[in-house]
Write a protein that holds these residues in place. Structure first.
Motif, short mmCIF file in Angstrom:
data_model
loop_
_atom_site.label_atom_id
_atom_site.label_comp_id
_atom_site.label_asym_id
_atom_site.label_seq_id
_atom_site.Cartn_x
_atom_site.Cartn_y
_atom_site.Cartn_z
N LYS A 152 0.83 -1.21 0.00
CA LYS A 152 0.00 0.00 0.00
C LYS A 152 0.87 1.27 0.00
O LYS A 152 0.53 2.27 -0.62
CB LYS A 152 -0.92 0.01 1.23
N PRO A 167 -5.78 10.36 -6.92
CA PRO A 167 -5.38 11.39 -5.94
C PRO A 167 -3.99 11.13 -5.37
O PRO A 167 -3.22 12.07 -5.15
CB PRO A 167 -6.47 11.30 -4.87
N LEU A 175 -6.24 7.65 -0.75
CA LEU A 175 -7.57 8.09 -0.33
C LEU A 175 -8.61 7.01 -0.65
O LEU A 175 -9.80 7.30 -0.74
CB LEU A 175 -7.94 9.40 -1.03
S1 SF4 Z 1 -5.65 6.48 -3.91
FE1 SF4 Z 1 -6.47 4.76 -5.09
S2 SF4 Z 1 -4.84 4.08 -6.47
FE2 SF4 Z 1 -3.93 5.41 -4.89
S3 SF4 Z 1 -3.15 4.00 -3.35
FE3 SF4 Z 1 -5.23 4.61 -2.75
S4 SF4 Z 1 -6.62 3.06 -3.63
FE4 SF4 Z 1 -4.61 2.85 -4.62
#
Ligand code: SF4
Length: 211
Positions: A152, A167, A175
């Motif tokens: 993550k 984002p 987010l």
């Molecule tokens: S904002 Fe969306 S794409 Fe970025 S880490 Fe979080 S879940 Fe993954």
């Protein structure tokens, strides 16, 4: 200048992790450098005249594998040189070999990967006859909890690298977006590799590679 203690510590971690992966059915190789990893890959792991698919990987980029794969000795599904990326990724699911990096590798011999489309984790789970993973020592985590946190934590960098309009690609902070460009869609944990003998190979490099 290279820090000898960091290098020593890295080798210990690599070799301990490789031992665990070996016990779980992986073919394992230790490399001091990306150059050595490249030599192991092409001299020992990857025979000529086979078809090869690729997962997106900063580590493979550092190893500079593409010029060799494109030189005519391999039938490369070239995801970086096509007008139809989706079609090439689909075709490469039936490749003889699939080369890729990894998001996290635990000391217990588990591999964790998080994908957007699933083209990489789909291939890693089933399809290509052989999977070869190259990764730096920075991918090693103590266990699955740390691996999940790592996956993550690096997602915003992967979004930015792949120009995803998320984002996190702007702020660096997740987010938990709910948009088409979301990258965190498919999670694969490879717990064990004994189902098909010889299918999985790990080349672990004692350098930080990718992120
Ligand atoms: S904002 Fe969306 S794409 Fe970025 S880490 Fe979080 S879940 Fe993954």
């Amino acid at each position: 200048m290279e820090n000898e203690y960091r290098k020593w510590y890295g080798e210990k971690r690599c070799r301990k992790a490789l031992e665990s992966f070996g016990e779980k059915g992986w073919n394992t190789f230790y490399a001091e450098t990306p150059e050595e990893a490249k030599t192991i890959l092409f001299d020992t792991c990857l025979p000529k005249n086979v078809s090869v698919g690729l997962g997106g990987s900063e580590t493979l980029k550092v190893m500079n594998v593409l010029p060799v794969l494109r030189n005519g000795d391999y039938r490369l599904y070239d995801r970086y040189n096509t007008a139809d990326h989706f079609a090439v990724c689909r075709e490469s699911l039936m490749a003889d070999y699939f080369l890729t990096g990894a998001n996290a590798l635990t000391m217990n011999g588990e591999m964790v990967n998080l994908d957007c489309s699933g083209s990489r984790v789909g291939a890693m789970a089933y399809g290509p006859a052989r999977i070869i993973v190259a990764a730096g020592v920075n991918k090693i985590t103590a266990g699955l909890d740390e691996a999940m946190a790592r996956v993550k934590a690096i997602a915003p960098m992967n979004c930015r690298r792949n120009s995803h309009k998320t984002p996190c690609a702007e702020t660096g902070i997740c987010l938990d977006c709910n948009i088409p460009d979301r990258m965190c869609n498919h999670l694969l944990i490879t717990f064990n590799a004994k189902k098909f003998a010889g299918k999985y190979t790990l080349i672990l490099v004692n350098e930080d590679l990718g992120f």
